[in-house]
Design an enzyme around this catalytic site. Structure first.
Site, PDB file in Angstrom:
ATOM      1  N   ASP A   1      -3.966   8.340  -4.741  1.00 41.23           N
ATOM      2  CA  ASP A   1      -3.880   7.728  -3.409  1.00 41.23           C
ATOM      3  C   ASP A   1      -2.677   8.321  -2.659  1.00 41.23           C
ATOM      4  O   ASP A   1      -2.708   9.488  -2.297  1.00 41.23           O
ATOM      5  CB  ASP A   1      -3.822   6.204  -3.597  1.00 41.23           C
ATOM      6  CG  ASP A   1      -4.265   5.436  -2.367  1.00 41.23           C
ATOM      7  OD1 ASP A   1      -3.911   5.868  -1.275  1.00 41.23           O
ATOM      8  OD2 ASP A   1      -4.938   4.407  -2.502  1.00 41.23           O
ATOM      9  N   ASN A   2      -1.595   7.569  -2.479  1.00 40.51           N
ATOM     10  CA  ASN A   2      -0.455   8.120  -1.727  1.00 40.51           C
ATOM     11  C   ASN A   2       0.408   9.035  -2.593  1.00 40.51           C
ATOM     12  O   ASN A   2       0.407   8.926  -3.817  1.00 40.51           O
ATOM     13  CB  ASN A   2       0.403   6.988  -1.178  1.00 40.51           C
ATOM     14  CG  ASN A   2      -0.320   6.223  -0.085  1.00 40.51           C
ATOM     15  OD1 ASN A   2      -1.127   6.796   0.635  1.00 40.51           O
ATOM     16  ND2 ASN A   2      -0.045   4.939   0.023  1.00 40.51           N
TER      17      ASN A   2
ATOM     18  N   ASN B   1      -5.248   7.566   7.691  1.00 38.59           N
ATOM     19  CA  ASN B   1      -4.925   6.961   6.400  1.00 38.59           C
ATOM     20  C   ASN B   1      -3.423   6.994   6.146  1.00 38.59           C
ATOM     21  O   ASN B   1      -2.784   5.971   5.976  1.00 38.59           O
ATOM     22  CB  ASN B   1      -5.676   7.707   5.295  1.00 38.59           C
ATOM     23  CG  ASN B   1      -5.629   6.982   3.983  1.00 38.59           C
ATOM     24  OD1 ASN B   1      -4.562   6.693   3.470  1.00 38.59           O
ATOM     25  ND2 ASN B   1      -6.790   6.661   3.434  1.00 38.59           N
TER      26      ASN B   1
ATOM     27  N   GLU C   1       0.806  -1.220   0.000  1.00 42.39           N
ATOM     28  CA  GLU C   1       0.000   0.000   0.000  1.00 42.39           C
ATOM     29  C   GLU C   1       0.837   1.266   0.000  1.00 42.39           C
ATOM     30  O   GLU C   1       0.540   2.220  -0.687  1.00 42.39           O
ATOM     31  CB  GLU C   1      -0.947   0.006   1.206  1.00 42.39           C
ATOM     32  CG  GLU C   1      -2.227   0.800   0.987  1.00 42.39           C
ATOM     33  CD  GLU C   1      -2.111   2.288   1.225  1.00 42.39           C
ATOM     34  OE1 GLU C   1      -2.945   3.037   0.694  1.00 42.39           O
ATOM     35  OE2 GLU C   1      -1.197   2.733   1.948  1.00 42.39           O
TER      36      GLU C   1
ATOM     37  N   HIS D   1      -0.749   0.474   6.996  1.00 44.61           N
ATOM     38  CA  HIS D   1      -1.369   1.322   5.970  1.00 44.61           C
ATOM     39  C   HIS D   1      -0.314   2.352   5.541  1.00 44.61           C
ATOM     40  O   HIS D   1       0.768   1.954   5.108  1.00 44.61           O
ATOM     41  CB  HIS D   1      -2.631   1.931   6.599  1.00 44.61           C
ATOM     42  CG  HIS D   1      -3.609   2.525   5.650  1.00 44.61           C
ATOM     43  ND1 HIS D   1      -4.860   2.938   6.041  1.00 44.61           N
ATOM     44  CD2 HIS D   1      -3.526   2.813   4.328  1.00 44.61           C
ATOM     45  CE1 HIS D   1      -5.505   3.424   4.996  1.00 44.61           C
ATOM     46  NE2 HIS D   1      -4.724   3.363   3.950  1.00 44.61           N
TER      47      HIS D   1
ATOM     48  N   ASN E   1      -6.194  11.600   1.796  1.00 44.53           N
ATOM     49  CA  ASN E   1      -5.518  10.311   1.747  1.00 44.53           C
ATOM     50  C   ASN E   1      -4.008  10.494   1.869  1.00 44.53           C
ATOM     51  O   ASN E   1      -3.493  10.672   2.963  1.00 44.53           O
ATOM     52  CB  ASN E   1      -5.944   9.607   0.441  1.00 44.53           C
ATOM     53  CG  ASN E   1      -5.579   8.162   0.430  1.00 44.53           C
ATOM     54  OD1 ASN E   1      -4.433   7.802   0.666  1.00 44.53           O
ATOM     55  ND2 ASN E   1      -6.551   7.309   0.167  1.00 44.53           N
TER      56      ASN E   1
ATOM     57  N   HIS F   1      -4.046  -0.548  11.716  1.00 41.75           N
ATOM     58  CA  HIS F   1      -5.474  -0.684  12.025  1.00 41.75           C
ATOM     59  C   HIS F   1      -5.739  -2.007  12.741  1.00 41.75           C
ATOM     60  O   HIS F   1      -6.376  -2.902  12.171  1.00 41.75           O
ATOM     61  CB  HIS F   1      -6.325  -0.627  10.749  1.00 41.75           C
ATOM     62  CG  HIS F   1      -6.182   0.639   9.966  1.00 41.75           C
ATOM     63  ND1 HIS F   1      -6.585   1.866  10.438  1.00 41.75           N
ATOM     64  CD2 HIS F   1      -5.683   0.860   8.730  1.00 41.75           C
ATOM     65  CE1 HIS F   1      -6.343   2.789   9.512  1.00 41.75           C
ATOM     66  NE2 HIS F   1      -5.793   2.201   8.472  1.00 41.75           N
TER      67      HIS F   1
END
Ligand SMILES: *[C@@H]1O[C@H](CO)[C@@H](O)[C@H](O)[C@H]1NC(C)=O
Length: 355
Positions: free
Chosen positions: A269-270, A168, A53, A114, A224, A134
């Site tokens: 996203d990232n 996140n 991720e 994450h 995010n 998480h």
């Protein structure tokens, strides 16, 4: 109540829902299809099958890769497996990642990593790794020291705070302080879905240090990825369903002043900042429907976007790689080192390309 009034109210309600639905379909890119963009020298990383991720690359070319994310509403190929952090030396001829050992005492069984960020202490070159975790779908930030000689992550502490409700991604700004993107209210998929459906902008950026925690930015559809510019003056925040990179100036008191917003088309996203050029790289989701409703007949694809000169009046946005899922599914990050590109995914494999 008169029939006419009731009918009018139902009509208004349907009109509002219809408008929200249209907006939501637009924000989530439900009908977007992409053309492939190939890179000639790519290979999948061996041993990474359950996500990659987020990826951090240290100045010496060591890449840290978070793997095994279990996230409400998204695919997981091995829900019974705990998460891992892989290490890959990008200077090595052989591109061979391996799972890092984590010191005893840390609960690996609930490890669900994450977003990540590294911080290098200038005093002694110690490398700290911050990992959003998480456990049981809650949010903590785990602080590790990376002992490079022994290839081990030494767990130092677990950071929890009510303001860090559903985190996140993070960017470290000190040995114990960071900015984090966060959802104020919800962790479960249904509520998150409604939040996105109604276009509520309830996600934020929180500044954390042991002595002070506070919200420093808000008003994102779905905040995010977060990263810092190389001169450490600016913070970049990705809003996935807003399709934007939001640039903030960082003040001495850690408050954030909005500078500008760069609009993209995709669900970014990232974020990764190239340490040499300052270019911003992101792994993105071309189509939100394919991501949320995993189907082997209609796979979620991958898209790697580079933004050059983001502070100028004319940032250059380039799609460096795009694939319909036949090679790489659900890309969530892209990071570069010495003309090498790593692309990570939420729950699938990881790709290495020679640029
Ligand atoms: C996905 O892309 C590959 C390679 O470009 C192609 O062969 C394949 O037909 C595509 N699949 C779909 C479902 O479009």
């Amino acid at each position: 109540m008169g029939t006419l009034l009731k009918l009018t109210m139902v009509g208004v309600l349907l009109a509002v829902l219809g408008e929200r639905l249209v907006q939501f379909i637009h924000r989530a890119n439900f009908f977007r299809e992409i053309d492939p963009v190939d890179l000639p020298n790519c290979q999948l990383l061996k041993g990474i099958e359950y996500g990659s991720e987020d990826i951090e690359i240290l100045p010496n070319g060591l890449a840290l890769i978070s793997s095994g994310l279990k996230y409400p509403g998204l695919m997981q190929f091995a829900p019974e497996r705990h998460g891992e952090i892989f290490l890959l030396d990008l200077n090595d001829e052989k591109i061979h990642p391996f799972s890092l050992r984590i010191s005893k005492g840390f609960d690996l069984s609930t490890f669900n990593p994450h977003g990540m960020s590294t911080y290098i202490d200038e005093k002694d070159d110690s490398v700290y790794l911050f990992v959003v975790n998480h456990p049981h779908y809650k949010s903590t930030v785990e602080l590790f020291k990376f002992a490079e000689e022994e290839n081990v992550l030494v767990h130092l502490k677990t950071i929890k705070h009510s303001a860090l409700y559903n985190v996140n991604d993070i960017v470290a700004v000190g040995p114990e302080s960071f900015y984090a993107t966060n959802d104020h209210y919800f962790t479960d998929f249904i509520m998150r879905f409604f939040e996105m459906f109604f276009g509520l902008k309830w996600t934020n950026v929180v500044y954390y240090s042991p002595g002070a925690v506070r919200q420093v930015a808000t008003g994102f559809h779905s905040a995010n990825g977060i990263a810092m510019s190389n001169d450490q003056r600016y913070i970049y925040v990705a809003d996935v369903t807003g399709h934007t990179v939001n640039i903030f100036e960082k003040r001495d008191d850690w408050s954030l002043i909005p500078v500008k917003v760069v609009q993209l088309e995709t669900l970014l996203d990232n974020l990764f900042v190239d340490p040499l050029t300052g270019d911003i790289w992101t792994g993105a989701h071309p189509n939100g429907l394919k991501l949320l409703s995993y189907n082997t007949e209609n796979l979620p694809g991958s898209e790697v976007i580079r933004i050059q000169n983001i502070h100028s009046d004319n940032p250059v946005v380039t799609t460096v790689y795009a694939n319909n899922g036949s090679v790489l599914q659900a890309s969530s990050c892209a990071a570069v080192y010495d003309n090498k590109l790593l692309v990570g995914t939420v729950f699938h494999k990881a790709l290495y390309c020679q640029l």
